[in-house]
Enzyme design. Structure first.
Site, PDB file in Angstrom:
ATOM      1  CE  LYS A  84      -2.066 -10.200   4.119  1.00 17.70           C
ATOM      2  NZ  LYS A  84      -1.043 -10.166   2.984  1.00 17.70           N
ATOM      3  CG  HIS A 110       6.761 -11.551   4.235  1.00 21.19           C
ATOM      4  ND1 HIS A 110       6.998 -12.986   3.951  1.00 21.19           N
ATOM      5  CD2 HIS A 110       5.186 -11.676   3.938  1.00 21.19           C
ATOM      6  CE1 HIS A 110       6.004 -13.488   3.459  1.00 21.19           C
ATOM      7  NE2 HIS A 110       4.895 -12.857   3.522  1.00 21.19           N
TER       8      HIS A 110
HETATM    9  O1  GKR Z   1      -1.198 -15.483   5.844  1.00 25.52           O
HETATM   10  O2  GKR Z   1      -2.840 -15.034   4.462  1.00 25.52           O
HETATM   11  C1  GKR Z   1      -1.594 -15.016   4.942  1.00 25.52           C
HETATM   12  C2  GKR Z   1      -0.915 -13.903   4.214  1.00 25.52           C
HETATM   13  O3  GKR Z   1      -1.370 -13.349   3.126  1.00 25.52           O
HETATM   14  C3  GKR Z   1       0.595 -14.123   3.822  1.00 25.52           C
HETATM   15  O4  GKR Z   1       0.514 -15.442   2.979  1.00 25.52           O
HETATM   16  C4  GKR Z   1       1.368 -13.406   3.109  1.00 25.52           C
HETATM   17  O5  GKR Z   1       2.347 -13.934   2.453  1.00 25.52           O
HETATM   18  O6  GKR Z   1       1.631 -12.119   5.152  1.00 25.52           O
HETATM   19  C5  GKR Z   1       2.043 -12.202   4.071  1.00 25.52           C
HETATM   20  C6  GKR Z   1       2.039 -10.947   3.040  1.00 25.52           C
HETATM   21  O7  GKR Z   1       2.399  -9.851   3.935  1.00 25.52           O
HETATM   22  O8  GKR Z   1       2.033 -10.752   1.815  1.00 25.52           O
HETATM   23 MG    MG Z   2       2.424  -8.626   2.126  1.00 29.62          MG
END
Ligand code: GKR
Ligand code: MG
Length: 429
Positions: free
Chosen positions: A198, A325
């Site tokens: 991420k 996702h």
């Molecule tokens: O859990 O912080 C998180 C992610 O950024 C999530 O909210 C996203 O929706 O995992 C997700 C993504 O692939 O964009």
């Molecule tokens: Mg994503």
């Protein structure tokens, strides 16, 4: 056999969540989820799960009322019901915003996210009644196990203010070495063989170094980087060129289909999305402009497992790959994802899951991830058992909350540490 819905129970819960960082801020100590139970006149109960923020709850309540007396086999009818609660959806749409980490939030998408939990619960009850696993109701599995990837996050060791009292044992990961250590731990514990970082947290140069460190530590393994649209087209092109040789795909580098199309065209690096293709309406532009090569479906906001299969068919038609996702979720959703993923032909990319980050669940047993895979259950329905005590404990936490954690707000959580923090303007870099 009586398939009539006799009772519907909605249980909002708050689930412990570690301080995972993303471009908008940091996860709150607890994340809201909604557990849906649908009971038939025969006393068979099916379970489903979706987002649990207030807006979802406000739609789920009238939906649940209208579901009583209908058949759990009437899955198409769930969409008619969703239209009936459209009045309520119109009311919440005033609070719908244009951003977020999973694309534009529309009233329609909220409704579909609610439908998905009821669809999964109905399929679970139907499968239990018929003695068939959910994957059989979807046409049958084409694989016995589903691959998941290690979802790496920059993170702090603990939340500020010492909440929750129980700490996890992952420690902080705020630089390339920390990310590699985290990846090794996830591999040791779950056997993952592909890795997604991420991004959008630190300047892209730093995240490039982290991905290079992963490539050195895990030669030849599929790697992904996802900054949730935080970069400009120029930055995205630069990162894609720097990492093109090691990336399986780059996920949502820039915001919006035209920007993604330009990055794809200029770099040839495969792009994945859970932000610019999140509804059927967004498909034509993205597919005809070559903006995405992998759609990361999410059965919650696509409206359930059967809609996910329709999306998969559409992707196949256009030669676009599909994977999944994830957002903070419990074992019910992981199992639902596994059932549907098991039925998708040609699934080439490991799906995302946040599950290793969740220390709590509402099931009697955690869903095992071994060798980076979840076995597809063959027991009737989803093949999971709800633990009433665990559910009650997480619901009690939701009841006791003064309202501050009932809606996920990563920027607000960041303000506990950095009072000046606001949701960053995109592109951030
Ligand atoms: O859990 O912080 C998180 C992610 O950024 C999530 O909210 C996203 O929706 O995992 C997700 C993504 O692939 O964009
Ligand atoms: Mg994503």
């Amino acid at each position: 056999m009586n398939l009539t819905v006799a009772d519907v129970r909605l249980t909002p819960v708050l689930v412990a969540d570690p301080p995972l960082l993303n471009t908008q801020g940091v996860h709150q100590p607890y994340t809201p989820r909604l557990v849906v139970e649908v009971e038939t006149a025969d006393g068979v109960t099916g379970v489903g799960e979706t987002y649990g923020d207030t807006t979802y709850l406000e739609l789920a309540r009238p939906f649940a009322e209208r579901l009583r007396g209908r058949s759990v086999s009437d899955l198409n009818g769930l969409f008619t019901l969703a239209d009936e609660v459209a009045v309520d959806a119109a009311r919440v749409s005033a609070r719908v915003d244009g951003g977020g980490l999973r694309g534009v939030r529309t009233a329609d998408k909220l409704r579909l996210s609610v439908v998905s939990a009821f669809e999964v619960a109905c399929l679970d009850a139907l499968g239990k009644t018929l003695g068939l696993p959910v994957h059989a109701l979807l046409g049958g599995k084409v694989r016995d196990a589903v691959d998941y990837s290690a979802y790496l996050f920059y993170r702090w060791a603990d939340h500020p203010d010492g909440v929750p009292a129980e700490k996890d044992d992952w420690g902080a990961a705020l630089d390339p070495a920390g990310i590699v250590t985290q990846a090794r731990l996830l591999t040791e514990r779950y056997g993952f063989t592909s890795y997604k970082l991420k991004g959008g947290v630190f300047p892209p140069e730093q995240e490039v170094v982290a991905v290079r460190a992963l490539a050195a530590a895990f030669p030849g393994r599929p790697l992904r980087l996802d900054p949730n649209g935080a970069w400009s087209v120029e930055t995205s092109v630069a990162v894609a060129r720097e990492l093109g040789d090691v990336l399986e795909y780059l996920e949502d580098p820039a915001l919006g289909t035209p920007a993604m199309a330009e990055v794809a065209e200029r770099t040839g690096v495969p792009l994945a999305t859970n932000m610019c293709v999140t509804t059927f309406q967004e498909v034509p532009e993205a597919f005809t402009t070559g903006a995405v090569q992998v759609v990361l479906s999410d059965h919650h906001y696509w409206g359930g497992l059967r809609n996910t299969l329709q999306l998969a068919a559409l992707c196949r038609t256009f030669g676009v790959a599909i994977s999944m996702h994830s957002n903070t979720h419990l074992g019910i959703s992981l199992t639902a994802m596994t059932h549907v993923a098991a039925t998708v032909p040609g699934l080439r990319h490991a799906c995302d899951t946040h599950y290793p980050w969740q220390t709590e669940d509402v099931l009697t047993a955690r869903v095992p991830i071994e060798g980076g895979r979840v076995r597809v259950p063959d027991a009737p329905g989803l093949g999971v058992t709800l633990d009433p005590e665990r559910l009650a404990r997480l619901h009690r936490r939701w009841l006791d909350d003064d309202g501050t954690l009932r809606d996920r707000d990563d920027a607000a959580a960041m303000r506990a540490t950095d009072p000046a923090w606001t949701t960053p303007t995109v592109p951030r870099w």
